[in-house]
Design a protein around this motif. Structure first.
Motif, short mmCIF file in Angstrom:
data_model
loop_
_atom_site.label_atom_id
_atom_site.label_comp_id
_atom_site.label_asym_id
_atom_site.label_seq_id
_atom_site.Cartn_x
_atom_site.Cartn_y
_atom_site.Cartn_z
N CYS A 147 0.85 -1.20 0.00
CA CYS A 147 0.00 0.00 0.00
C CYS A 147 0.88 1.25 0.00
O CYS A 147 1.81 1.37 0.79
CB CYS A 147 -0.88 -0.03 1.25
SG CYS A 147 -1.74 1.51 1.56
N SER A 148 0.57 2.17 -0.91
CA SER A 148 1.38 3.40 -1.00
C SER A 148 0.83 4.51 -0.13
O SER A 148 1.33 5.63 -0.17
CB SER A 148 1.42 3.86 -2.45
OG SER A 148 0.11 4.24 -2.84
N GLN A 149 -0.23 4.22 0.62
CA GLN A 149 -0.87 5.22 1.49
C GLN A 149 -1.44 6.41 0.69
O GLN A 149 -1.46 7.53 1.18
CB GLN A 149 0.13 5.74 2.54
CG GLN A 149 0.71 4.65 3.41
CD GLN A 149 -0.20 4.26 4.56
OE1 GLN A 149 -0.49 5.06 5.43
NE2 GLN A 149 -0.69 3.04 4.55
N CYS A 150 -1.91 6.13 -0.54
CA CYS A 150 -2.43 7.23 -1.36
C CYS A 150 -3.79 7.73 -0.87
O CYS A 150 -4.23 8.80 -1.24
CB CYS A 150 -2.53 6.78 -2.81
SG CYS A 150 -3.88 5.61 -3.11
N GLN A 151 -4.48 6.92 -0.08
CA GLN A 151 -5.76 7.27 0.56
C GLN A 151 -6.94 7.35 -0.40
O GLN A 151 -8.01 7.84 -0.02
CB GLN A 151 -5.64 8.59 1.33
CG GLN A 151 -4.56 8.51 2.40
CD GLN A 151 -4.45 9.77 3.21
OE1 GLN A 151 -4.80 10.85 2.76
NE2 GLN A 151 -3.94 9.64 4.42
N LYS A 152 -6.77 6.86 -1.64
CA LYS A 152 -7.92 6.87 -2.57
C LYS A 152 -9.05 5.99 -2.03
O LYS A 152 -10.22 6.30 -2.18
CB LYS A 152 -7.47 6.36 -3.94
CG LYS A 152 -6.65 7.37 -4.69
CD LYS A 152 -6.46 6.93 -6.13
CE LYS A 152 -5.59 7.94 -6.84
NZ LYS A 152 -4.57 7.36 -7.66
N CYS A 153 -8.67 4.86 -1.43
CA CYS A 153 -9.68 3.95 -0.92
C CYS A 153 -10.46 4.60 0.23
O CYS A 153 -11.67 4.40 0.36
CB CYS A 153 -9.04 2.65 -0.45
SG CYS A 153 -7.67 2.90 0.69
N SER A 164 -6.36 3.04 4.64
CA SER A 164 -4.90 3.24 4.52
C SER A 164 -4.22 3.20 5.88
O SER A 164 -3.13 2.64 6.01
CB SER A 164 -4.61 4.56 3.80
OG SER A 164 -5.16 5.63 4.50
N LEU A 167 -4.09 -0.46 7.03
CA LEU A 167 -3.06 -1.22 6.32
C LEU A 167 -1.66 -0.79 6.76
O LEU A 167 -0.76 -1.62 6.89
CB LEU A 167 -3.22 -1.06 4.80
CG LEU A 167 -4.50 -1.63 4.20
CD1 LEU A 167 -4.49 -1.48 2.68
CD2 LEU A 167 -4.70 -3.09 4.57
N CYS A 213 -8.15 1.26 -6.16
CA CYS A 213 -6.78 0.97 -5.71
C CYS A 213 -5.91 0.49 -6.86
O CYS A 213 -6.27 -0.44 -7.59
CB CYS A 213 -6.81 -0.08 -4.61
SG CYS A 213 -5.17 -0.46 -4.04
N ILE A 215 -3.01 -0.94 -6.62
CA ILE A 215 -2.15 -2.09 -6.32
C ILE A 215 -2.88 -3.43 -6.36
O ILE A 215 -2.32 -4.45 -6.02
CB ILE A 215 -1.48 -1.96 -4.94
CG1 ILE A 215 -2.53 -1.88 -3.83
CG2 ILE A 215 -0.53 -0.79 -4.90
CD1 ILE A 215 -2.00 -2.21 -2.46
S1 SF4 Z 1 -6.04 2.91 -2.61
FE1 SF4 Z 1 -5.84 2.44 -0.41
S2 SF4 Z 1 -5.00 0.35 -0.31
FE2 SF4 Z 1 -4.67 1.12 -2.40
S3 SF4 Z 1 -2.60 1.99 -2.33
FE3 SF4 Z 1 -4.03 3.68 -1.95
S4 SF4 Z 1 -4.18 3.76 0.32
FE4 SF4 Z 1 -3.27 1.77 -0.21
#
Ligand code: SF4
Ligand code: SF4
Length: 216
Positions: A147-153, A164, A167, A213, A215
């Motif tokens: 997880c890249s911690q992008c916070q889209k989820c 995020s 995870l 996500c 990933i």
């Molecule tokens: S969408 Fe969520 S689970 Fe996926 S990389 Fe971003 S923070 Fe991590």
């Protein structure tokens, strides 16, 4: 007092209790910007209230004494002979308002290491601070869930679950387990995190988080 909760809770306590002289918080470069431990935010609240800081967990229970090989060799190049643990302790000890850094030392060698660089203390330079930010990114790459911690989820979840952060916490605990370290401190922070945010227990499996996500 010793404190393990959010910066908002700390702000409330210090506002209501002017008699508190100092606060002991978990503070280290790995947790500086984390939502879980909130080292930076708690530190800033304490200083805003003009109180002093005692640092605990400067080496994150030993985790920052065992950094990835690439990080270790860059540290050695920048400060020959100084251990990864010394970088972690210097990070906390160099902050304004810090009166004590409590480092859990388990043997005479570690006591010798700690006392050696504290006698003529050198705070981290700007370049060293920038390097530690990059070191955290490297540590977060060697993880269980990529997880890249992008916070889209987080934004996509109709139940407002902070996926995020959950995870990120899971990955940190897995890294600590790999190193044979105690994960109880991390769990101490996870309980208040769950109180502040919604946990995975209310997930209904709608899959909206997976759709955004990268990933998966
Ligand atoms: S969408 Fe969520 S689970 Fe996926 S990389 Fe971003 S923070 Fe991590
Ligand atoms: S499956 Fe749906 S409810 Fe569960 S975390 Fe993902 S978006 Fe939120």
């Amino acid at each position: 007092m010793s404190f393990h909760d959010s910066s908002e809770a700390l702000d409330r306590i210090l506002t209501e209790h002017p008699e508190v002289e100092f606060v002991q918080i978990a503070l280290n470069y790995y947790d500086w910007d984390s939502e879980l431990v909130q080292s930076r935010r708690c530190y800033e609240v304490i200083r805003r209230h003009n109180r002093q800081v005692i640092v605990m967990q400067p080496v994150k229970g030993g985790m920052l004494a065992q950094v990835p090989d690439g990080v270790r060799s860059e540290m050695e190049q920048m400060r020959p002979g100084m251990t990864p643990a010394s970088w972690a302790v210097r990070f906390g000890a160099g902050l304004e308002g810090v009166i004590v850094v409590l480092s859990g030392m388990s043997n005479l060698q570690q006591i010798g290491d700690n006392t050696s660089y504290m006698q003529e203390f050198l705070p981290l330079s700007r370049q060293e601070q920038d390097f530690l930010k990059k070191a955290v990114e490297v540590m977060k790459q060697s993880k269980t869930i990529a997880c890249s911690q992008c916070q889209k989820c987080d934004a996509a979840c109709p139940k407002n679950i902070h996926i995020s952060d959950i995870l990120g916490t899971y990955n940190t605990i897995m890294r600590q387990r790999e190193q044979g370290l105690d994960v109880n401190v991390e769990l101490n922070y996870y309980r208040p995190l769950k109180r502040r945010q919604h946990g995975g227990d209310i997930c209904d499996g709608c899959g909206k988080c997976s759709e955004v996500c990268l990933i998966q």
